[in-house]
Design a protein around this motif. Structure first.
Motif, mmCIF file in Angstrom:
data_model
loop_
_atom_site.group_PDB
_atom_site.id
_atom_site.type_symbol
_atom_site.label_atom_id
_atom_site.label_comp_id
_atom_site.label_asym_id
_atom_site.label_seq_id
_atom_site.Cartn_x
_atom_site.Cartn_y
_atom_site.Cartn_z
ATOM 1 N N TYR A 17 -11.155 -2.926 -10.035
ATOM 2 C CA TYR A 17 -11.852 -1.895 -9.692
ATOM 3 C C TYR A 17 -11.239 -1.028 -8.367
ATOM 4 O O TYR A 17 -10.135 -1.698 -7.859
ATOM 5 C CB TYR A 17 -13.330 -2.281 -8.761
ATOM 6 C CG TYR A 17 -14.352 -2.631 -10.156
ATOM 7 C CD1 TYR A 17 -15.144 -1.797 -10.455
ATOM 8 C CD2 TYR A 17 -14.129 -3.981 -10.713
ATOM 9 C CE1 TYR A 17 -16.287 -2.077 -11.230
ATOM 10 C CE2 TYR A 17 -14.990 -4.263 -11.628
ATOM 11 C CZ TYR A 17 -16.041 -3.181 -12.060
ATOM 12 O OH TYR A 17 -16.922 -3.961 -12.950
ATOM 13 N N HIS A 18 -11.279 0.221 -8.261
ATOM 14 C CA HIS A 18 -10.659 1.154 -7.167
ATOM 15 C C HIS A 18 -11.597 1.689 -6.478
ATOM 16 O O HIS A 18 -12.538 2.165 -7.361
ATOM 17 C CB HIS A 18 -9.501 1.855 -7.663
ATOM 18 C CG HIS A 18 -8.507 1.030 -8.275
ATOM 19 N ND1 HIS A 18 -7.670 0.279 -7.639
ATOM 20 C CD2 HIS A 18 -8.135 0.894 -9.695
ATOM 21 C CE1 HIS A 18 -6.855 -0.446 -8.699
ATOM 22 N NE2 HIS A 18 -7.169 -0.020 -9.745
ATOM 23 N N CYS A 77 -6.810 4.581 -2.424
ATOM 24 C CA CYS A 77 -7.583 3.537 -2.653
ATOM 25 C C CYS A 77 -8.059 2.832 -1.399
ATOM 26 O O CYS A 77 -7.323 2.666 -0.678
ATOM 27 C CB CYS A 77 -7.072 2.474 -3.729
ATOM 28 S SG CYS A 77 -8.203 1.211 -4.337
ATOM 29 N N VAL A 114 -9.397 0.231 -1.433
ATOM 30 C CA VAL A 114 -9.233 -1.361 -1.564
ATOM 31 C C VAL A 114 -7.854 -1.359 -0.583
ATOM 32 O O VAL A 114 -6.884 -0.959 -1.131
ATOM 33 C CB VAL A 114 -8.923 -1.859 -2.908
ATOM 34 C CG1 VAL A 114 -8.426 -3.325 -2.644
ATOM 35 C CG2 VAL A 114 -10.182 -1.765 -3.494
ATOM 36 N N HIS A 155 -4.447 -2.388 -2.095
ATOM 37 C CA HIS A 155 -3.996 -1.567 -3.039
ATOM 38 C C HIS A 155 -3.255 -0.287 -2.335
ATOM 39 O O HIS A 155 -2.127 -0.062 -2.813
ATOM 40 C CB HIS A 155 -5.155 -0.988 -3.954
ATOM 41 C CG HIS A 155 -5.623 -2.200 -4.700
ATOM 42 N ND1 HIS A 155 -6.728 -1.831 -5.730
ATOM 43 C CD2 HIS A 155 -5.209 -3.579 -4.841
ATOM 44 C CE1 HIS A 155 -7.040 -3.024 -6.328
ATOM 45 N NE2 HIS A 155 -6.237 -3.924 -5.926
ATOM 46 N N MET A 169 -1.141 2.727 -3.707
ATOM 47 C CA MET A 169 -2.048 3.689 -4.188
ATOM 48 C C MET A 169 -2.675 4.734 -3.400
ATOM 49 O O MET A 169 -3.552 4.707 -2.625
ATOM 50 C CB MET A 169 -3.362 2.912 -4.804
ATOM 51 C CG MET A 169 -3.192 1.963 -5.968
ATOM 52 S SD MET A 169 -4.999 1.606 -6.666
ATOM 53 C CE MET A 169 -4.934 2.768 -8.117
HETATM 54 CU CU CU Z 1 -7.436 0.020 -5.736
#
Ligand code: CU
Ligand code: C2O
Length: 458
Positions: A390-391, A441, A443, A446, A451
């Motif tokens: 998931y992002h 992202c 997260v 990430h 990202m």
């Molecule tokens: Cu991500």
């Protein structure tokens, strides 16, 4: 005798002061600036009898002080960095001038240890926002550099005692209950689903009891400040409606029964009508109790106040320009031959994680934007998640809508959206203020590992 620090004092009144800090403001400088300082701090995450955690806090608090202003009021914050590492502050979700957006190497230089920076902006929208560090955010946010940023309506929709700010945070702690520093920066966190914790706190407190009134609808402002955890929330024993997402009021309240998904950096504002003397629970993922609400007073008589949606520019699907955004990488989808980009001047963060994730085969932010847009232009981003994770995709300085191919138009605004493995999602917005705006992202493990990208509005 040991003197209690401010948070311990507040926690001592848990359920009163710390959960109703509406109107709490930090120090003002002589020239009217609010002073906000990042520094290292010792915080007890596992109750007052638990061990100290070595964290970073704004004004020594975790979460930082709830900053509260009124829509349209000029905000002036003199931020000081008393950490021994560089940092910046990002005002997540605020549609502000680009120079105040707090992205090192893109909108400002990172603020060195001992340095300071004056942030100044006029929030155009009332709602629930937050602020956090934007240098090595996977580490600095994980260590406590975040806080709520509440922009009140010119006439606040809810009385202060009916308006609750709940900062939801996921921590990894060791067996004794102290922040687990040793596990920071593990490869599996960067290449997998990010750093997932084993302790959840609300306003820095585990399982607080929050007194609420059952005689009028309560506004609960939930903010997920976790670096990676997607919260799956349920509020039991209350009549619940969503009234805003990511700070922006919905066109009309949406009643919910069951789960509310709240990705990293997302916010949701709820109204909750509690039954007299029936305690309610905020649960995560089918059973972890995050908070208990203790209602008192007679039953709710009046209708809940209504929020007025902001007048945001609506993307024009007839003239929209679509930009593809392909997400690849992670433990099970190693990048084949990525282009490794380095943003000049300040993205020291790139040294701390290996290149693991890419947008359109580019790892990290380069000198070239993902796209350029004219102010007022309708832009669509077609995101294709080719990874198994998931992002949580965040666009700085803009609110966007999810565009469905079929079915009724989705009128909810977001600044961060969760995309599932193998999902294709189209989002659209109108290019806003000029400058360089980041897309990444949220997260945060990430983001540091690739990202990240940006676009320019001219
Ligand atoms: Cu991500
Ligand atoms: Cu919450 Cu780049 O930000």
């Amino acid at each position: 005798m040991k003197l209690l620090n401010r948070r311990e004092v507040l926690a001592g009144f848990a359920g009163t002061s710390i959960f109703s800090m509406a109107g709490f403001h930090p120090a003002f400088a002589d020239d009217g600036y609010i002073e906000l300082t990042a520094r290292e701090t010792k915080i007890k995450l596992k109750g007052l009898a638990g061990p100290d955690s070595e964290l970073m806090g704004y004004d020594g608090l975790v979460p930082g002080p709830t900053l509260r202003f009124t829509r349209g009021q000029m905000v002036r914050i003199r931020f000081r960095n008393e950490l021994d590492v560089p940092t910046t502050v990002h005002w997540h979700g605020i549609r502000l001038d680009n120079a105040m957006d707090g992205v090192p190497g893109l909108t400002q230089d990172a603020i060195p240890p001992g340095g300071s920076f004056d942030y100044e902006f006029t929030p155009p929208d009332a709602g629930t926002f937050w602020y956090h560090a934007h240098v090595d955010s996977w580490s600095q946010v994980a260590r406590g550099l975040f806080g709520a940023l509440i922009i009140d309506e010119v006439t606040p929709a809810f009385a202060p005692e009916n308006d609750h700010v709940l900062v939801l945070t996921d921590w990894r702690v060791d067996d004794a209950g102290a922040f687990d520093v040793a596990s920071m920066g593990g490869m599996h966190e960067f290449e997998g689903g990010g750093r997932i914790g084993n302790l959840l706190t609300v306003n820095g407190v585990e399982k607080p009891e929050i007194p609420v009134s059952s005689s009028s609808a309560q506004r609960l402002r939930l903010i997920n400040t976790s670096t990676a955890r997607i919260l799956k929330l349920e509020l039991t024993d209350a009549k619940v409606a969503i009234i805003a997402r990511d700070g922006q009021p919905l066109a009309s309240p949406k009643e919910v029964s069951g789960d509310i998904l709240l990705g990293p950096a997302q916010r949701v504002d709820l109204t909750a009508e509690f039954a007299p003397d029936v305690p309610a629970e905020l649960n995560e993922f089918g059973g972890i109790v995050m908070a208990r609400f203790i209602p008192s007073g007679p039953a709710t008589a009046q209708a809940s106040p209504v929020l007025v949606p902001a007048d945001l520019p609506v993307p024009d699907l007839a003239t929209i320009r679509w930009i593809p955004l392909l997400m690849e990488g992670g433990v099970s989808g190693r990048l084949k031959d990525p282009e490794i980009a380095q943003l000049h001047g300040g993205m020291a963060m790139k040294a701390t994680a290996p290149p693991l994730w890419a947008f359109n085969n580019v790892v990290g932010m380069g000198d070239k934007p993902l796209f350029e847009a004219a102010g007022g232009e309708s832009i669509g981003i077609e995101m294709t998640n080719k990874t198994e994770q998931y992002h949580a995709i965040h666009i700085h300085g803009h609110d966007f809508r999810i565009i469905r191919q079929t079915g009724p138009a989705n009128t909810t605004w977001f600044d961060t959206v969760v995309i599932a493995p193998a999902e294709v999602m189209r989002i659209a917005f109108v290019a806003g203020k000029p400058g360089k705006w980041m897309i990444h992202c949220h997260v945060l493990e990430h983001s540091v590992a690739g990202m990240d990208t940006w676009f320019r509005v001219s």
